[in-house]
Scaffold this motif. Structure first.
Motif, PDB file in Angstrom:
ATOM      1  N   CYS A 172      46.655  58.073   4.850  1.00  0.00           N
ATOM      2  CA  CYS A 172      46.710  58.506   6.274  1.00  0.00           C
ATOM      3  C   CYS A 172      48.286  59.191   6.303  1.00  0.00           C
ATOM      4  CB  CYS A 172      46.645  57.074   7.371  1.00  0.00           C
ATOM      5  SG  CYS A 172      45.050  56.261   6.992  1.00  0.00           S
ATOM      6  N   SER A 173      48.478  59.713   7.655  1.00  0.00           N
ATOM      7  CA  SER A 173      49.779  60.273   8.108  1.00  0.00           C
ATOM      8  C   SER A 173      50.137  59.874   9.011  1.00  0.00           C
ATOM      9  CB  SER A 173      49.297  61.857   8.120  1.00  0.00           C
ATOM     10  OG  SER A 173      48.323  62.207   9.296  1.00  0.00           O
ATOM     11  N   VAL A 174      51.670  59.887   9.084  1.00  0.00           N
ATOM     12  CA  VAL A 174      52.489  59.536  10.234  1.00  0.00           C
ATOM     13  C   VAL A 174      52.700  60.729  11.140  1.00  0.00           C
ATOM     14  CG1 VAL A 174      54.447  58.243  10.534  1.00  0.00           C
ATOM     15  CG2 VAL A 174      53.542  57.805   8.870  1.00  0.00           C
ATOM     16  N   VAL A 175      52.711  60.471  12.511  1.00  0.00           N
ATOM     17  CA  VAL A 175      52.908  61.509  13.393  1.00  0.00           C
ATOM     18  C   VAL A 175      54.404  61.800  13.624  1.00  0.00           C
ATOM     19  CG1 VAL A 175      52.633  62.055  15.927  1.00  0.00           C
ATOM     20  CG2 VAL A 175      50.685  61.261  14.778  1.00  0.00           C
ATOM     21  N   ARG A 176      54.862  62.744  13.699  1.00  0.00           N
ATOM     22  CA  ARG A 176      56.203  63.061  13.516  1.00  0.00           C
ATOM     23  C   ARG A 176      56.794  63.633  15.220  1.00  0.00           C
ATOM     24  NH1 ARG A 176      54.772  62.201   8.191  1.00  0.00           N
ATOM     25  NH2 ARG A 176      56.451  62.807   6.844  1.00  0.00           N
ATOM     26  N   ASP A 177      55.823  63.973  15.698  1.00  0.00           N
ATOM     27  CA  ASP A 177      56.154  64.420  17.120  1.00  0.00           C
ATOM     28  C   ASP A 177      56.576  63.415  18.164  1.00  0.00           C
ATOM     29  OD1 ASP A 177      54.847  67.704  17.181  1.00  0.00           O
ATOM     30  OD2 ASP A 177      54.138  66.047  15.732  1.00  0.00           O
ATOM     31  N   PHE A 178      56.462  62.269  17.912  1.00  0.00           N
ATOM     32  CA  PHE A 178      56.583  61.061  18.957  1.00  0.00           C
ATOM     33  C   PHE A 178      57.323  59.900  18.254  1.00  0.00           C
ATOM     34  CE2 PHE A 178      53.281  63.412  20.609  1.00  0.00           C
ATOM     35  CZ  PHE A 178      53.726  63.975  21.611  1.00  0.00           C
ATOM     36  N   CYS A 179      58.123  59.124  18.933  1.00  0.00           N
ATOM     37  CA  CYS A 179      59.080  58.162  18.394  1.00  0.00           C
ATOM     38  C   CYS A 179      59.110  57.004  19.249  1.00  0.00           C
ATOM     39  CB  CYS A 179      60.334  58.624  17.884  1.00  0.00           C
ATOM     40  SG  CYS A 179      61.116  59.415  19.349  1.00  0.00           S
ATOM     41  N   GLY A 180      59.584  55.705  18.635  1.00  0.00           N
ATOM     42  CA  GLY A 180      60.155  54.812  19.397  1.00  0.00           C
ATOM     43  C   GLY A 180      61.533  55.135  19.974  1.00  0.00           C
ATOM     44  N   HIS A 181      61.829  54.288  20.886  1.00  0.00           N
ATOM     45  CA  HIS A 181      63.203  54.532  21.746  1.00  0.00           C
ATOM     46  C   HIS A 181      63.537  53.057  22.256  1.00  0.00           C
ATOM     47  CE1 HIS A 181      60.644  53.350  25.141  1.00  0.00           C
ATOM     48  NE2 HIS A 181      59.594  53.875  24.773  1.00  0.00           N
ATOM     49  N   GLY A 182      65.126  53.274  22.331  1.00  0.00           N
ATOM     50  CA  GLY A 182      65.590  52.106  23.129  1.00  0.00           C
ATOM     51  C   GLY A 182      65.245  52.060  24.527  1.00  0.00           C
ATOM     52  N   LEU A 183      65.469  50.728  25.212  1.00  0.00           N
ATOM     53  CA  LEU A 183      64.881  50.720  26.283  1.00  0.00           C
ATOM     54  C   LEU A 183      65.616  49.009  26.878  1.00  0.00           C
ATOM     55  CD1 LEU A 183      61.144  49.299  26.837  1.00  0.00           C
ATOM     56  CD2 LEU A 183      62.744  48.807  24.839  1.00  0.00           C
ATOM     57  N   GLY A 184      65.421  48.734  27.946  1.00  0.00           N
ATOM     58  CA  GLY A 184      66.236  47.523  28.690  1.00  0.00           C
ATOM     59  C   GLY A 184      65.944  47.998  30.112  1.00  0.00           C
ATOM     60  N   GLN A 185      67.088  48.082  30.966  1.00  0.00           N
ATOM     61  CA  GLN A 185      66.861  48.577  32.375  1.00  0.00           C
ATOM     62  C   GLN A 185      66.713  49.999  32.421  1.00  0.00           C
ATOM     63  OE1 GLN A 185      70.992  46.337  33.157  1.00  0.00           O
ATOM     64  NE2 GLN A 185      69.771  45.486  34.787  1.00  0.00           N
ATOM     65  N   VAL A 186      66.639  50.793  31.147  1.00  0.00           N
ATOM     66  CA  VAL A 186      66.359  52.068  31.317  1.00  0.00           C
ATOM     67  C   VAL A 186      65.130  52.156  30.485  1.00  0.00           C
ATOM     68  CG1 VAL A 186      67.038  54.620  30.602  1.00  0.00           C
ATOM     69  CG2 VAL A 186      68.778  52.831  31.367  1.00  0.00           C
ATOM     70  N   PHE A 187      64.201  52.995  30.744  1.00  0.00           N
ATOM     71  CA  PHE A 187      62.818  53.294  30.353  1.00  0.00           C
ATOM     72  C   PHE A 187      63.027  53.967  28.920  1.00  0.00           C
ATOM     73  CE2 PHE A 187      58.389  54.673  30.876  1.00  0.00           C
ATOM     74  CZ  PHE A 187      57.681  54.181  30.047  1.00  0.00           C
ATOM     75  N   HIS A 188      63.770  54.999  28.930  1.00  0.00           N
ATOM     76  CA  HIS A 188      64.006  55.432  27.452  1.00  0.00           C
ATOM     77  C   HIS A 188      65.331  55.646  27.221  1.00  0.00           C
ATOM     78  CE1 HIS A 188      59.877  56.791  28.370  1.00  0.00           C
ATOM     79  NE2 HIS A 188      59.509  56.563  27.188  1.00  0.00           N
ATOM     80  N   ASP A 189      65.885  55.023  26.181  1.00  0.00           N
ATOM     81  CA  ASP A 189      67.481  55.049  26.015  1.00  0.00           C
ATOM     82  C   ASP A 189      67.590  55.319  24.390  1.00  0.00           C
ATOM     83  OD1 ASP A 189      69.994  54.595  26.230  1.00  0.00           O
ATOM     84  OD2 ASP A 189      70.027  52.589  27.278  1.00  0.00           O
ATOM     85  N   SER A 190      68.738  55.090  23.877  1.00  0.00           N
ATOM     86  CA  SER A 190      69.278  55.185  22.364  1.00  0.00           C
ATOM     87  C   SER A 190      69.039  53.913  21.850  1.00  0.00           C
ATOM     88  CB  SER A 190      70.738  55.751  22.275  1.00  0.00           C
ATOM     89  OG  SER A 190      70.936  56.807  22.949  1.00  0.00           O
ATOM     90  N   PRO A 191      68.530  53.649  20.731  1.00  0.00           N
ATOM     91  CA  PRO A 191      68.382  54.850  19.619  1.00  0.00           C
ATOM     92  C   PRO A 191      66.810  55.079  19.517  1.00  0.00           C
ATOM     93  CG  PRO A 191      68.140  52.618  18.728  1.00  0.00           C
ATOM     94  CD  PRO A 191      68.538  52.265  20.193  1.00  0.00           C
ATOM     95  N   THR A 192      66.952  56.334  18.929  1.00  0.00           N
ATOM     96  CA  THR A 192      65.395  56.954  18.770  1.00  0.00           C
ATOM     97  C   THR A 192      65.026  56.134  17.357  1.00  0.00           C
ATOM     98  OG1 THR A 192      66.151  59.124  19.598  1.00  0.00           O
ATOM     99  CG2 THR A 192      64.306  59.081  17.871  1.00  0.00           C
TER     100      THR A 192
END
Length: 273
Positions: A172-192
């Motif tokens: 199978c293959s891993v999609v490169r265009d999207f990633c996980g992300h930091g969050l907490g009180q912010v929806f999308h934060d560091s780290p990638t």
């Protein structure tokens, strides 16, 4: 220490680190999100529309004092993302009914008391072909192997290596265009959080970091394209795609998973008929 290591350590030091109170808040937000996904288990079936499932999540959030993070986020108009078959992510719920044999990913992020719980799972719609089941099983295993690589002092590429190695060993293959992300009180934060190895980006993990791991795995090639609606991402070769996601907090010895299903429904499954 090389220049690259200095840069990465600087990046790492800029990532928010959270203490016990934040972890407690994330447990509550994560559990509620998992309960919303559990609630959908009896609802996914042939003939059901994704708009109906989306409305159920909105009502569930409202009834529990929460709010769907995606609703009105950068112009998005739905409470969930629901991605069917060859849709990789960010599928927009609509009035088209689900069909026997579909596999769907439902991605829910609920804000509870200002904190975000973000998770997604695969659901089988009726009887699903074995190749589709296999993809979902591989994707879930990719997620769990990625989570097992997390601990203070490890590196984000350890997550990517665990996921990529297993996915590619299963052809199978891993999609490169999207990633996980930091969050907490912010929806999308560091780290990638990348789900593959990228030598140019590698951050040291530290206790107190909060982020998602959400590998998207394709049966075919990894390339995707975004449709004209500006959200829906699909596989270019129209091969099937699957995704699982958990929100976690890094600890000294591993990670705490905030979005585990209270009913044990994290793995791919077919809702009871």
């Amino acid at each position: 220490m090389t220049e690259t290591e200095i840069i990465e350590r600087k990046r790492s030091s800029q990532i928010p680190l959270h203490g016990p109170e934040a972890f407690a808040a994330m447990r509550r937000a994560g559990r509620l999100t998992a309960e919303a996904l559990d609630m959908l288990a009896a609802e996914v079936a042939p003939g059901v529309t994704t708009d109906h499932l989306d409305r159920l999540v909105f009502d569930f959030a409202r009834d529990h004092g929460a709010y769907p993070a995606t609703l009105h986020y950068r112009g998005y108009t739905k409470s969930t993302c629901i991605s069917i078959n060859h849709v990789v992510c960010h599928g927009i719920p609509n009035d088209k009914p689900l069909r026997e044999g579909d596999i769907i990913n439902i991605d829910v992020t609920l804000i509870l008391d200002g904190w975000h719980g973000d998770s997604s799972r695969m659901y089988y719609v009726g009887e699903v072909p074995r190749r589709a089941q296999r993809l979902c099983e591989i994707t879930y295993e990719c997620l769990m192997r990625g989570l097992a690589a997390i601990k203070s002092g490890a590196w984000t590429n350890d997550i990517g290596a665990a996921i990529q190695t297993y996915a590619e060993s299963e052809r199978c293959s891993v999609v490169r265009d999207f990633c996980g992300h930091g969050l907490g009180q912010v929806f999308h934060d560091s780290p990638t959080i990348l789900h593959y190895v990228e030598p140019s980006y590698n951050v040291e993990m530290k206790a107190g970091m909060l982020f998602t791991v959400e590998p998207m795995i394709n049966l075919g090639r990894p390339q995707v394209k975004v449709l004209s609606d500006g959200w829906t991402a699909v596989t270019r070769d129209r091969s099937l795609s699957a995704q699982f996601e958990h929100t976690i907090g890094v600890t000294e010895t591993g990670c705490e998973i905030f979005t585990l299903s209270p009913k044990g429904l994290d793995q791919p499954y077919a809702p009871a008929s």
